[in-house]
Design a protein around this motif. Structure first.
Motif, mmCIF file in Angstrom:
data_model
loop_
_atom_site.group_PDB
_atom_site.id
_atom_site.type_symbol
_atom_site.label_atom_id
_atom_site.label_comp_id
_atom_site.label_asym_id
_atom_site.label_seq_id
_atom_site.Cartn_x
_atom_site.Cartn_y
_atom_site.Cartn_z
ATOM 1 N N THR A 188 0.716 -1.128 -0.191
ATOM 2 C CA THR A 188 0.069 -0.052 0.138
ATOM 3 C C THR A 188 0.806 1.301 0.060
ATOM 4 O OG1 THR A 188 -0.012 0.046 2.521
ATOM 5 C CG2 THR A 188 -1.682 -1.212 1.372
ATOM 6 N N GLN A 189 0.307 2.386 -0.297
ATOM 7 C CA GLN A 189 0.968 3.730 -0.261
ATOM 8 C C GLN A 189 1.576 3.809 1.352
ATOM 9 O OE1 GLN A 189 -1.740 6.536 -1.882
ATOM 10 N NE2 GLN A 189 -0.861 6.423 -3.751
ATOM 11 N N GLN A 190 0.645 3.396 2.160
ATOM 12 C CA GLN A 190 1.181 3.799 3.527
ATOM 13 C C GLN A 190 2.048 2.869 3.902
ATOM 14 O OE1 GLN A 190 -0.378 5.787 5.859
ATOM 15 N NE2 GLN A 190 1.260 5.275 7.236
ATOM 16 N N GLY B 138 10.052 6.572 5.034
ATOM 17 C CA GLY B 138 10.038 7.513 6.282
ATOM 18 C C GLY B 138 9.202 8.778 5.816
ATOM 19 N N ILE B 139 8.095 8.774 5.085
ATOM 20 C CA ILE B 139 7.485 10.029 4.868
ATOM 21 C C ILE B 139 5.991 9.719 4.953
ATOM 22 C CG2 ILE B 139 9.426 10.584 3.133
ATOM 23 C CD1 ILE B 139 7.631 9.706 0.726
ATOM 24 N N LYS B 140 5.225 10.711 4.642
ATOM 25 C CA LYS B 140 3.809 10.535 4.776
ATOM 26 C C LYS B 140 3.228 9.954 3.617
ATOM 27 C CE LYS B 140 3.331 13.109 8.486
ATOM 28 N NZ LYS B 140 2.885 12.636 9.761
ATOM 29 N N PHE B 141 1.984 9.124 3.489
ATOM 30 C CA PHE B 141 1.521 8.475 2.490
ATOM 31 C C PHE B 141 1.117 9.363 1.473
ATOM 32 C CE2 PHE B 141 -2.560 9.221 4.424
ATOM 33 C CZ PHE B 141 -3.375 9.455 3.341
ATOM 34 N N GLN B 142 0.842 10.783 1.729
ATOM 35 C CA GLN B 142 0.264 11.844 0.857
ATOM 36 C C GLN B 142 1.391 11.949 -0.170
ATOM 37 O OE1 GLN B 142 -0.307 11.961 4.036
ATOM 38 N NE2 GLN B 142 -2.279 12.540 4.749
ATOM 39 N N GLN B 143 2.633 12.161 0.400
ATOM 40 C CA GLN B 143 3.820 12.349 -0.304
ATOM 41 C C GLN B 143 3.944 11.317 -1.536
ATOM 42 O OE1 GLN B 143 5.558 15.202 -0.232
ATOM 43 N NE2 GLN B 143 6.394 14.607 -2.379
ATOM 44 N N THR C 127 1.474 10.325 -8.882
ATOM 45 C CA THR C 127 0.662 11.260 -10.060
ATOM 46 C C THR C 127 1.577 12.242 -10.717
ATOM 47 O OG1 THR C 127 0.023 12.972 -8.369
ATOM 48 C CG2 THR C 127 -1.529 11.176 -8.594
ATOM 49 N N GLY C 128 2.715 12.325 -10.420
ATOM 50 C CA GLY C 128 3.697 13.195 -11.029
ATOM 51 C C GLY C 128 3.645 14.746 -10.688
ATOM 52 N N MET C 129 2.743 14.858 -9.561
ATOM 53 C CA MET C 129 2.541 16.493 -9.072
ATOM 54 C C MET C 129 3.650 16.882 -8.348
ATOM 55 S SD MET C 129 -0.180 17.343 -9.899
ATOM 56 C CE MET C 129 -0.550 18.808 -8.808
#
Length: 122
Positions: free
Chosen positions: A23-25, A32-37, A43-45
């Motif tokens: 999973t992304q999580q 060591g980062i947040k799943f939102q990142q 998405t390439g954002m």
């Protein structure tokens, strides 16, 4: 505006994550980062820095070069050339492939033969 190379690298991250059933999580925790990142990378954002791409490659157990395979397609998109979509970037197709390889080999071979016959009949 998203750069085609960033989009391509993000798709490759998502593709590999799906292939290993992560999973992304879970990926975010390993890196060591947040799943939102991770979402933004996929998405390439957001661009993935070299050190972060290294961490992601370690977490997904692939060489960094994996994320750049097929990059000529991204370059063609930037130049406005139409290229066919990568079938394995489709989640449903990837799940189908994963399920196919979960079938015992002798049954998988029979299923493959059936699919060939059906596609020839179409």
């Amino acid at each position: 505006m998203k750069h085609p190379v960033d989009v391509h690298v993000g798709k490759r991250i998502r593709h590999r994550r799906w292939m290993v059933g992560m999973t992304q999580q879970q990926l975010a925790e390993r890196v060591g980062i947040k799943f939102q990142q991770i979402q933004k990378y996929e998405t390439g954002m957001n661009r993935v820095s070299a050190s972060r791409l290294w961490d992601i490659s370690e977490a997904l157990e692939v060489p960094v070069s994996f994320f750049f395979e097929g990059i000529e397609h991204a370059q063609n998109q930037k130049e406005g050339v139409s290229v066919p979509a990568d079938i394995l970037s489709d989640k449903e197709a990837l799940e189908l492939v994963r399920s196919y390889y979960a079938i015992p080999e002798n049954q998988r071979r029979r299923l493959f033969d059936l699919a060939r016959v059906l596609s020839d009949a179409a």
